[in-house]
Scaffold this active site. Structure first.
Site, mmCIF file in Angstrom:
data_model
loop_
_atom_site.group_PDB
_atom_site.id
_atom_site.type_symbol
_atom_site.label_atom_id
_atom_site.label_comp_id
_atom_site.label_asym_id
_atom_site.label_seq_id
_atom_site.Cartn_x
_atom_site.Cartn_y
_atom_site.Cartn_z
ATOM 1 N N THR A 43 1.012 -1.139 -0.068
ATOM 2 C CA THR A 43 -0.148 -0.088 0.179
ATOM 3 C C THR A 43 0.811 1.155 0.021
ATOM 4 O OG1 THR A 43 -1.844 0.980 1.066
ATOM 5 C CG2 THR A 43 -0.126 -0.010 2.483
ATOM 6 N N ASN A 44 0.371 2.365 0.235
ATOM 7 C CA ASN A 44 1.210 3.564 0.425
ATOM 8 C C ASN A 44 0.624 4.508 1.510
ATOM 9 O OD1 ASN A 44 -0.807 5.544 -0.386
ATOM 10 N ND2 ASN A 44 -0.899 4.531 -2.418
ATOM 11 N N ARG A 45 1.142 5.702 1.866
ATOM 12 C CA ARG A 45 0.984 6.512 2.773
ATOM 13 C C ARG A 45 -0.425 7.289 2.873
ATOM 14 N NH1 ARG A 45 5.724 10.094 3.694
ATOM 15 N NH2 ARG A 45 4.465 10.915 5.175
ATOM 16 N N ALA B 8 -4.735 7.795 -3.757
ATOM 17 C CA ALA B 8 -3.414 7.180 -4.025
ATOM 18 C C ALA B 8 -3.142 5.725 -4.391
ATOM 19 C CB ALA B 8 -2.408 7.202 -2.910
#
Ligand code: PMT
Length: 213
Positions: free
Chosen positions: A21-23, A88
């Site tokens: 995943t990302n932030r 995102a």
């Protein structure tokens, strides 16, 4: 207006325990959804997993992976006056999903990744969407140049560009600073709360839709 908003990060499973995943916290997208309803618009929010409360009085569609977000956008973008893509999306996902937890016996592990669909980039060409199309650009350098390239390549009316290398704004923060990149001009919205910025962005989108911008 009817406005579709994508928000949060997608999760791309590796095995039953782990994912890529990302932030993204979802704060920017949820602020857009809230500002939209406050300003009297009908909001459809398509969101990856977040720890945020679901904003009231909206159509909420939870998704997990980029593929699920693509399907949800495809099913809901028709009839929208504007679509704002603040999610995102993970650019890559594991090429295969292990149905059993991967054992940690080896000293190293190589994951093969494959490219995820470009959801924003599919809006015009694949889904034949002809409303106002707004993308975000998360950049660490050359903010305007890179945003302008996305504006053209993804056939957007507006790109909301943020510099995610700056401390205190962007991912997970309650604040942001964005550059609105239009085909023929730019407009800087200096550091402010995501709520206030979202309000201004929704107004800017309304101006584009009504031709008053
Ligand atoms: O969620 P927060 O913690 O509040 O943080 C907000 C934010 C930093 C995530 C947000 O402001 C932001 O920048 N969102 C876009 C993040 C991003 O993925 O940017 P990008 O430059 O990689 O992508 C460009 C555009 O294409 C974006 O509109 C993105 O939603 C879209 N995209 C990207 C890849 C993909 N496979 N499909 C897409 O639709």
């Amino acid at each position: 207006m009817n406005i579709l908003v994508t928000a949060g990060a997608t999760r791309e499973p590796i095995d039953p325990v782990r994912y890529l995943t990302n932030r993204s916290s979802g704060k920017m997208g949820y602020a857009l959804a809230k500002a939209g309803t406050t300003l009297g618009h009908r909001i459809t929010l398509i969101s990856g997993p977040t720890s945020l409360d679901i904003p009231p009085n909206i159509d909420f569609i939870p998704v997990e992976t980029a593929q699920e977000m693509l399907e949800a956008v495809k099913a809901n973008i028709g009839g929208q006056d504007a679509a704002i893509f603040s999610a995102a999306v993970a650019d890559y996902r594991p090429s295969s999903l292990s149905d059993k937890k991967i054992k940690k016996t080896a000293d190293s592990l190589t994951l093969e990744l494959v490219k995820n669909p470009d959801i924003l980039g599919s809006a015009r060409l694949q889904f034949k969407y002809d409303g106002i199309l707004v993308g975000f650009a998360a950049e660490t350098e050359n903010l305007e140049i890179n945003a302008r390239e996305k504006l053209c390549r993804k056939a957007c009316d507006l790109i909301v560009a943020n510099d995610i290398s700056q401390k205190g704004i962007g991912f997970d923060s309650d604040h942001n600073e964005v550059l609105l990149v239009y085909p023929e001009r730019t407009r800087l919205l200096p550091v402010d709360s995501k709520e206030r910025l979202a309000h201004t962005i929704i107004e800017a989108v309304h101006e584009l839709r009504t031709g008053t911008g």
